[in-house]
Scaffold this motif. Structure first.
Motif, PDB file in Angstrom:
ATOM      1  N   GLY A  38     -12.233 -88.091 -37.740  1.00  0.00           N
ATOM      2  CA  GLY A  38     -12.291 -86.843 -37.633  1.00  0.00           C
ATOM      3  C   GLY A  38     -11.541 -85.912 -39.011  1.00  0.00           C
ATOM      4  O   GLY A  38     -10.586 -85.958 -40.003  1.00  0.00           O
ATOM      5  N   THR A  39     -12.308 -84.625 -38.695  1.00  0.00           N
ATOM      6  CA  THR A  39     -12.175 -83.634 -40.097  1.00  0.00           C
ATOM      7  C   THR A  39     -11.429 -82.120 -39.435  1.00  0.00           C
ATOM      8  O   THR A  39     -10.530 -81.604 -39.844  1.00  0.00           O
ATOM      9  CB  THR A  39     -13.010 -83.502 -40.825  1.00  0.00           C
ATOM     10  OG1 THR A  39     -14.329 -82.661 -40.562  1.00  0.00           O
ATOM     11  CG2 THR A  39     -13.859 -84.173 -41.802  1.00  0.00           C
ATOM     12  N   GLY A  40     -12.437 -81.920 -38.119  1.00  0.00           N
ATOM     13  CA  GLY A  40     -12.255 -80.795 -37.172  1.00  0.00           C
ATOM     14  C   GLY A  40     -12.798 -79.755 -38.614  1.00  0.00           C
ATOM     15  O   GLY A  40     -13.708 -80.183 -38.902  1.00  0.00           O
ATOM     16  N   ALA A  41     -12.859 -78.616 -37.798  1.00  0.00           N
ATOM     17  CA  ALA A  41     -14.122 -77.432 -38.020  1.00  0.00           C
ATOM     18  C   ALA A  41     -12.886 -76.275 -37.305  1.00  0.00           C
ATOM     19  O   ALA A  41     -11.904 -75.973 -37.218  1.00  0.00           O
ATOM     20  CB  ALA A  41     -15.707 -77.616 -37.289  1.00  0.00           C
ATOM     21  N   PRO A  42     -13.633 -75.291 -37.900  1.00  0.00           N
ATOM     22  CA  PRO A  42     -12.885 -74.020 -37.784  1.00  0.00           C
ATOM     23  C   PRO A  42     -12.892 -73.524 -36.056  1.00  0.00           C
ATOM     24  O   PRO A  42     -13.860 -73.747 -35.585  1.00  0.00           O
ATOM     25  CB  PRO A  42     -14.015 -72.506 -37.579  1.00  0.00           C
ATOM     26  CG  PRO A  42     -15.015 -73.577 -39.347  1.00  0.00           C
ATOM     27  CD  PRO A  42     -14.832 -74.876 -39.321  1.00  0.00           C
ATOM     28  N   GLY A  43     -11.603 -73.391 -35.753  1.00  0.00           N
ATOM     29  CA  GLY A  43     -10.982 -73.116 -34.726  1.00  0.00           C
ATOM     30  C   GLY A  43     -11.347 -74.872 -33.667  1.00  0.00           C
ATOM     31  O   GLY A  43     -10.813 -74.758 -33.098  1.00  0.00           O
ATOM     32  N   LEU A  44     -11.457 -75.899 -34.127  1.00  0.00           N
ATOM     33  CA  LEU A  44     -12.009 -77.485 -33.635  1.00  0.00           C
ATOM     34  C   LEU A  44     -10.136 -78.017 -34.529  1.00  0.00           C
ATOM     35  O   LEU A  44     -10.449 -78.497 -35.342  1.00  0.00           O
ATOM     36  CB  LEU A  44     -13.177 -77.430 -33.690  1.00  0.00           C
ATOM     37  CG  LEU A  44     -13.942 -76.781 -32.727  1.00  0.00           C
ATOM     38  CD1 LEU A  44     -15.733 -77.180 -33.291  1.00  0.00           C
ATOM     39  CD2 LEU A  44     -13.395 -76.931 -30.850  1.00  0.00           C
ATOM     40  N   LYS A  45      -9.942 -78.767 -33.824  1.00  0.00           N
ATOM     41  CA  LYS A  45      -8.992 -80.059 -33.761  1.00  0.00           C
ATOM     42  C   LYS A  45      -9.655 -81.477 -34.504  1.00  0.00           C
ATOM     43  O   LYS A  45     -11.007 -81.242 -34.007  1.00  0.00           O
ATOM     44  CB  LYS A  45      -8.022 -80.689 -33.477  1.00  0.00           C
ATOM     45  CG  LYS A  45      -6.200 -78.868 -32.973  1.00  0.00           C
ATOM     46  CD  LYS A  45      -5.399 -79.691 -32.201  1.00  0.00           C
ATOM     47  CE  LYS A  45      -4.742 -78.503 -32.228  1.00  0.00           C
ATOM     48  NZ  LYS A  45      -3.704 -79.146 -31.054  1.00  0.00           N
ATOM     49  N   PRO A  46      -9.591 -82.196 -35.040  1.00  0.00           N
ATOM     50  CA  PRO A  46     -10.422 -83.694 -35.216  1.00  0.00           C
ATOM     51  C   PRO A  46     -10.116 -83.933 -34.072  1.00  0.00           C
ATOM     52  O   PRO A  46     -11.877 -84.991 -33.864  1.00  0.00           O
ATOM     53  CB  PRO A  46      -9.675 -83.969 -36.254  1.00  0.00           C
ATOM     54  CG  PRO A  46      -8.639 -82.871 -37.029  1.00  0.00           C
ATOM     55  CD  PRO A  46      -8.019 -81.958 -36.109  1.00  0.00           C
ATOM     56  N   TRP A  47      -9.901 -84.598 -33.297  1.00  0.00           N
ATOM     57  CA  TRP A  47     -10.066 -84.636 -31.983  1.00  0.00           C
ATOM     58  C   TRP A  47      -9.807 -83.862 -30.850  1.00  0.00           C
ATOM     59  O   TRP A  47      -8.486 -83.344 -30.512  1.00  0.00           O
ATOM     60  CB  TRP A  47      -8.479 -85.486 -31.817  1.00  0.00           C
ATOM     61  CG  TRP A  47      -8.937 -86.417 -31.035  1.00  0.00           C
ATOM     62  CD1 TRP A  47      -9.824 -87.570 -30.602  1.00  0.00           C
ATOM     63  CD2 TRP A  47      -6.982 -87.673 -30.310  1.00  0.00           C
ATOM     64  NE1 TRP A  47      -9.502 -88.437 -28.953  1.00  0.00           N
ATOM     65  CE2 TRP A  47      -7.499 -87.975 -29.565  1.00  0.00           C
ATOM     66  CE3 TRP A  47      -6.282 -86.743 -30.394  1.00  0.00           C
ATOM     67  CZ2 TRP A  47      -7.173 -88.656 -28.058  1.00  0.00           C
ATOM     68  CZ3 TRP A  47      -5.020 -87.190 -29.323  1.00  0.00           C
ATOM     69  CH2 TRP A  47      -5.463 -88.294 -28.371  1.00  0.00           C
ATOM     70  N   ILE A  48     -10.711 -84.542 -29.842  1.00  0.00           N
ATOM     71  CA  ILE A  48     -10.700 -83.941 -28.944  1.00  0.00           C
ATOM     72  C   ILE A  48     -10.546 -84.775 -28.065  1.00  0.00           C
ATOM     73  O   ILE A  48     -11.454 -85.767 -27.843  1.00  0.00           O
ATOM     74  CB  ILE A  48     -11.945 -82.613 -28.642  1.00  0.00           C
ATOM     75  CG1 ILE A  48     -11.535 -81.895 -29.551  1.00  0.00           C
ATOM     76  CG2 ILE A  48     -12.203 -82.066 -27.095  1.00  0.00           C
ATOM     77  CD1 ILE A  48     -13.513 -80.856 -29.794  1.00  0.00           C
ATOM     78  N   CYS A  49      -9.877 -84.347 -26.419  1.00  0.00           N
ATOM     79  CA  CYS A  49      -9.222 -85.774 -25.967  1.00  0.00           C
ATOM     80  C   CYS A  49      -9.403 -85.503 -24.359  1.00  0.00           C
ATOM     81  O   CYS A  49      -8.496 -85.003 -23.119  1.00  0.00           O
ATOM     82  CB  CYS A  49      -8.153 -86.150 -25.954  1.00  0.00           C
ATOM     83  SG  CYS A  49      -6.763 -84.887 -25.912  1.00  0.00           S
ATOM     84  N   PRO A  50     -11.065 -85.075 -24.261  1.00  0.00           N
ATOM     85  CA  PRO A  50     -11.114 -85.406 -22.640  1.00  0.00           C
ATOM     86  C   PRO A  50     -10.654 -86.554 -21.524  1.00  0.00           C
ATOM     87  O   PRO A  50     -10.665 -87.933 -22.045  1.00  0.00           O
ATOM     88  CB  PRO A  50     -12.459 -84.664 -22.305  1.00  0.00           C
ATOM     89  CG  PRO A  50     -13.227 -85.913 -23.056  1.00  0.00           C
ATOM     90  CD  PRO A  50     -11.893 -85.988 -24.400  1.00  0.00           C
ATOM     91  N   ARG A  51     -10.384 -86.312 -20.517  1.00  0.00           N
ATOM     92  CA  ARG A  51     -10.245 -87.640 -19.456  1.00  0.00           C
ATOM     93  C   ARG A  51     -11.476 -88.356 -19.109  1.00  0.00           C
ATOM     94  O   ARG A  51     -12.495 -87.917 -19.325  1.00  0.00           O
ATOM     95  CB  ARG A  51      -9.670 -87.034 -18.052  1.00  0.00           C
ATOM     96  CG  ARG A  51      -8.146 -86.078 -18.068  1.00  0.00           C
ATOM     97  CD  ARG A  51      -7.962 -85.835 -16.341  1.00  0.00           C
ATOM     98  NE  ARG A  51      -6.806 -84.585 -16.931  1.00  0.00           N
ATOM     99  CZ  ARG A  51      -6.354 -83.349 -16.646  1.00  0.00           C
ATOM    100  NH1 ARG A  51      -7.567 -82.967 -16.237  1.00  0.00           N
ATOM    101  NH2 ARG A  51      -5.379 -82.900 -16.812  1.00  0.00           N
ATOM    102  N   PRO A  52     -11.012 -88.947 -18.801  1.00  0.00           N
ATOM    103  CA  PRO A  52     -12.331 -90.639 -18.559  1.00  0.00           C
ATOM    104  C   PRO A  52     -13.651 -89.964 -17.497  1.00  0.00           C
ATOM    105  O   PRO A  52     -12.949 -89.893 -16.477  1.00  0.00           O
ATOM    106  CB  PRO A  52     -11.571 -91.577 -18.768  1.00  0.00           C
ATOM    107  CG  PRO A  52     -10.486 -91.528 -18.555  1.00  0.00           C
ATOM    108  CD  PRO A  52      -9.826 -90.235 -18.980  1.00  0.00           C
TER     109      PRO A  52
END
Length: 878
Positions: free
Chosen positions: A265-279
């Protein structure tokens, strides 16, 4: 001989710097120099001594990493294993930076194979159960003659039942001989990719997977969605690492902070490298993204009008499809299809708008369900829509999101996002299921026929309803559907009260741990008591072997030789015999030959050795013509060269990689409409999809919404957490779970967030109980911030180990009358997550589609996102 190209990191960065970030990736110059040959190996003299023989061999296990190993053998004994990637230091920078051929470096599983080959608990001779199935103390050693006599007596008894039933009431798992004696019982459904296959077969068309992994190097933005290639597909990790080094932004979406999230993960402008939704909530996040893209007019209307069906209300098309109806055989071409009112995707998005108060309300709705901030969902949608091309990389099996009760609809939302933005059919775009790395295979010649006898196809029942089928004779289908399917496919009429009788299981060659890996453990124990006989080929006392009547000791791949393709189809490999078969073990095919001889079936190699069979295959092997257009100089190595290197790849540059979906013109896709379907008329007609035939977000059964609302479970209990079952580095499904050196390094734990642990008074390392309606586990807690709150992770496929002292009150429908009953069951101390499963199919399961598709089974397995609870004490219910 290996056909390859090499790209150094220095050359790559130099090329990118000269070209500029905004231009297309300039592969032509950097990849102009193609070389032939193989990676030079370290001389065995440098490692050990002159008497040691070094044998290259393919690591043939179901982990999809396609690794090559070196076996060091002296006097017929395996001394050591190293990876085939161990190369000299001189010039290693070029090899290390080569995208293809990727060095097939082994992992912990590969390095443990010596321990596995010489494991003290390896099965050494035939074993007969003398008490009841499941009781380890009841097994006794018998001779091969007695074992074969007993096996054949049971097989003949079962075959004789064909006169009364019209089929053989034996479930053949893997490579058996049942099909040569008449119609028998088999399954449909896939534990890994069933939901993906159902989605793609019905939306893109039969046998069209997603883009090849190497195509991410043509992307401008990559979303790795619910995939952890560092644990499952190392060759993909290498390619994704190259993408990261090229500066392509990568965002990883997963409910656990995986190794892939940490490394890629590198992320992008305005976005973190990791996004964690519930299962089980990924689809809600995607629905909100689609809505934002549509409301901001970032969708590609011209593309949708040309390529898609069912996106706009009232869509109607006269089909120019290239396929026939899989059931009737009639042409789809010429038929008019119209999306029913209320079933188009725009009408679904409009419904979300009305229910939640506009675009911002839809984003809030998705945020409340997923736990992901609304701003993050909005930014992800805008970044994906505006960055062209962009790739949704979700891998083979789409990780956890695909293996949930709503997994097919998650995959369908991937299709929706890619199609709305014009990414579905372009290089650098696409979705998972990830296709073969390059798409070209050597055409391996056929092996000599084992028999001229006619083979009958199996009568298929749903794999994930297996306990119900054993108990009642029926799976999820209506009686009318079951009768029609069997009559159509097998020409067997089950009559007005159609039921399938399962009296015997023959678990033959090339199979996994059937008992342990598929569906729920506790209902299966009850169901298997009804079976008359279970015959199993195995290497260890696995859960399936444990619950068998007769176990025949099978060889490992290190004790035989054969050709095999890599698990993702990207290369041809040789499994080379390293040692002679040990103890009284026999290769699977030899066990079948011995049984065939006793049953009077003309079957076998008639004296041909493994190498003689392989030589016959190689004589008629060839390079496909399509590949010759890319590399006219390509030629096959000699048989001896192929055996020595053990690996052959027909390689292409990213600009030439085969993307199957791109070969279809708009209107001529192999779907009934000829287009990419947001609504599937064929799926609707078949009536097998549990939640409709249109692209939608469908809440997971017993998932977050049910937990959050306080809804009671089917058994009348309340649970507050969800569980997932991720793949792990130390197992390939159930394989390797009994190897001490791996057990010492990779403990089987329940992984939970510190906040959840504190609420329950749990500390790291505490023995805890994880339970729900269907069963209870006892295993150590691993407390870490890598796991999001409200969710625990239990690594998949540990071996079931019933406690002798602790019992649990489960409550489930074991007699399949629609009402759950109380069941007193053992607590599982092995950490087998299947103990918590419900027998349930998902997707659009259809045996007709399974027969027509070469990409995998129809119907998915539900293993992720279901409700559970964790406690330090054994739960008691009044």
């Amino acid at each position: 001989m290996t056909f390859c190209f090499n790209l150094t990191r220095r050359a790559l960065l130099k090329t990118l710097s000269a070209a500029g970030a905004a231009s297309a990736i300039p592969w032509a110059d950097a990849l102009a120099e193609k070389t032939s040959g193989v990676l030079t190996a370290v001389s065995p003299k440098e490692l050990l001594d002159s008497n040691v023989k070094v044998i290259n061999t393919y690591h043939d296990v179901h982990c999809h990493s396609s690794c090559m190993l070196k076996a060091y053998v002296r006097d017929g004994k395996l001394l050591a294993i190293t990876s085939a990637g161990d190369i000299p230091l001189a010039g290693s920078d070029r090899a290390d930076n080569s995208i293809i051929p990727i060095q097939r470096r082994g992992c912990a599983r590969g390095y443990s194979e010596r321990k596995r080959l010489y494991a003290p608990d390896r099965l050494k001779y035939p074993l007969l159960q003398t008490i009841e199935r499941g009781n380890l103390s009841g097994f006794k050693r018998i001779s091969w003659d007695e074992a074969l006599d007993r096996a054949c007596a049971e097989i003949e008894k079962t075959i004789a039942r064909k006169k009364e039933l019209g089929y053989i009431p034996a479930w053949g798992v893997g490579d058996t001989l049942l099909g040569y004696f008449g119609p028998y019982l088999g399954t449909f459904g896939s534990t890994s990719i069933g939901n993906q296959v159902d989605c793609l077969n019905n939306c893109y068309g039969l046998d069209i997977p997603g883009h090849p992994a190497i195509d991410v190097l043509n992307s401008k933005f990559i979303i790795i969605w619910s995939s952890n290639p560092l644990n499952t597909n190392y060759q993909w990790t290498m390619i994704l690492t190259k993408a990261r080094e090229m500066g392509i932004p990568i965002v990883v979406i997963d409910s656990t902070y995986t190794k892939s999230a940490a490394v890629l993960g590198t992320g992008a402008p305005g976005l973190k490298p990791w996004i964690c939704p519930r299962p089980g909530t990924d689809g809600a996040m995607m629905a909100a993204m689609c809505n934002t893209i549509y409301r901001r007019r970032l969708h590609d209307e011209a593309y949708l009008r040309k390529y898609a069906f069912g996106f706009y209300p009232g869509d109607s098309v006269v089909s120019r499809s290239s396929i026939k109806n899989p059931v009737t055989g009639e042409d789809f071409a010429g038929r008019t299809f119209t999306v029913p009112k209320g079933e188009s995707f725009v009408e679904y998005l409009d419904q979300l708008q009305r229910e939640h108060g506009g675009e911002e309300g839809v984003l809030r709705w998705a945020s409340e369900i997923t736990g992901v901030p609304a701003k993050t969902i909005e930014t992800l949608a805008l970044t994906y829509a505006k960055t062209k091309p962009a790739c949704l990389f979700s891998g083979t099996a789409s990780g956890g999101a695909q293996r949930a009760s709503n997994g097919m609809y998650f995959c369908w939302m991937e299709v929706a996002l890619a199609t709305m933005t014009g990414n579905a059919t372009v290089r650098g775009g696409g979705i998972g299921y990830v296709s073969r790395v390059d798409g070209y295979n050597v055409k391996l010649g056929p092996a000599p026929k084992m028999t001229s006898a006619k083979a009958y196809p199996p009568i298929r029942f749903m794999l994930f309803n297996q306990s119900q089928v054993i108990q009642t004779g029926r799976d999820f289908r209506t009686p009318e559907q079951l009768r029609a399917d069997v009559l159509s496919i097998n020409k067997v009429d089950l009559g007005p009260d159609p039921r399938l009788q399962v009296e015997m299981i023959w678990r033959g060659g090339g199979t996994g741990d059937t008992f342990n890996q598929q569906s729920s453990i506790n209902p299966k124990i009850d169901a298997w008591k009804k079976l008359r006989y279970v015959l199993t080929y195995e290497r260890f006392m696995s859960s399936t072997a444990r619950f068998s009547n007769l176990v025949l000791p099978a060889c490992s791949p290190f004790e035989q030789s054969y050709f095999t393709f890599g698990k993702t189809g990207t290369d041809l490999n040789v499994v080379n015999k390293v040692v002679e078969p040990m103890y009284e073990c026999r290769p699977d095919r030899e066990i079948n030959e011995m049984i065939a001889k006793r049953l009077g079936l003309d079957w076998g190699r008639h004296g041909e050795t493994d190498l003689e069979v392989m030589k016959t295959q190689w004589k008629t092997s060839s390079i496909p013509e399509a590949y010759r257009k890319i590399n006219p100089a390509a030629k096959l190595p000699t048989f001896e060269e192929m055996r020595k290197t053990a690996n052959l790849q027909l390689l292409v540059e990213p600009k030439d990689s085969l993307i199957r979906i791109t070969k279809y013109a708009p209107g001529e896709f192999p779907t009934e409409t000829g287009r990419i379907d947001f609504y599937s008329p064929f799926m609707a007609e078949r009536g097998r999809a549990f939640n409709g035939a249109a692209c939608r977000y469908v809440p997971a059964e017993e998932g977050f919404e049910d937990i959050h609302s306080g809804k009671l479970s089917p058994g009348g209990r309340r649970y507050t957490m969800q569980f997932t079952t991720p793949h792990v580095l130390n197992r390939s499904h159930s394989q390797f779970d009994n190897i001490p050196m791996l057990q010492d390094q990779f403990a089987q734990t329940v992984i939970m967030n510190p906040g959840d642990a504190a609420k329950r008074g749990i500390s790291d390392g505490d023995l805890v109980y994880v339970f729900n309606d269907y069963g209870c586990l006892k295993l150590p807690a691993e407390v870490t911030v890598r796991q999001i709150e409200g969710v625990v992770a239990i690594p998949q496929c540990a071996w079931y180990q019933p406690s002798k002292t602790e019992m649990y009150d489960a409550v489930y429908d074991g007699d399949y009358d629609g009402k759950p009953e109380l069941h007193r069951v053992p607590v599982d101390t092995g950490g087998c997550a299947n103990t918590l499963f419900k027998d349930q199919a998902s997707g659009a399961p259809d045996p007709v589609m399974q027969l027509k598709s070469s990409t995998g089974g129809s119907g998915g397995m539900v293993v992720n996102g279901r409700a559970c609870e964790v406690s330090k004490t054994l739960p008691a219910f009044s």
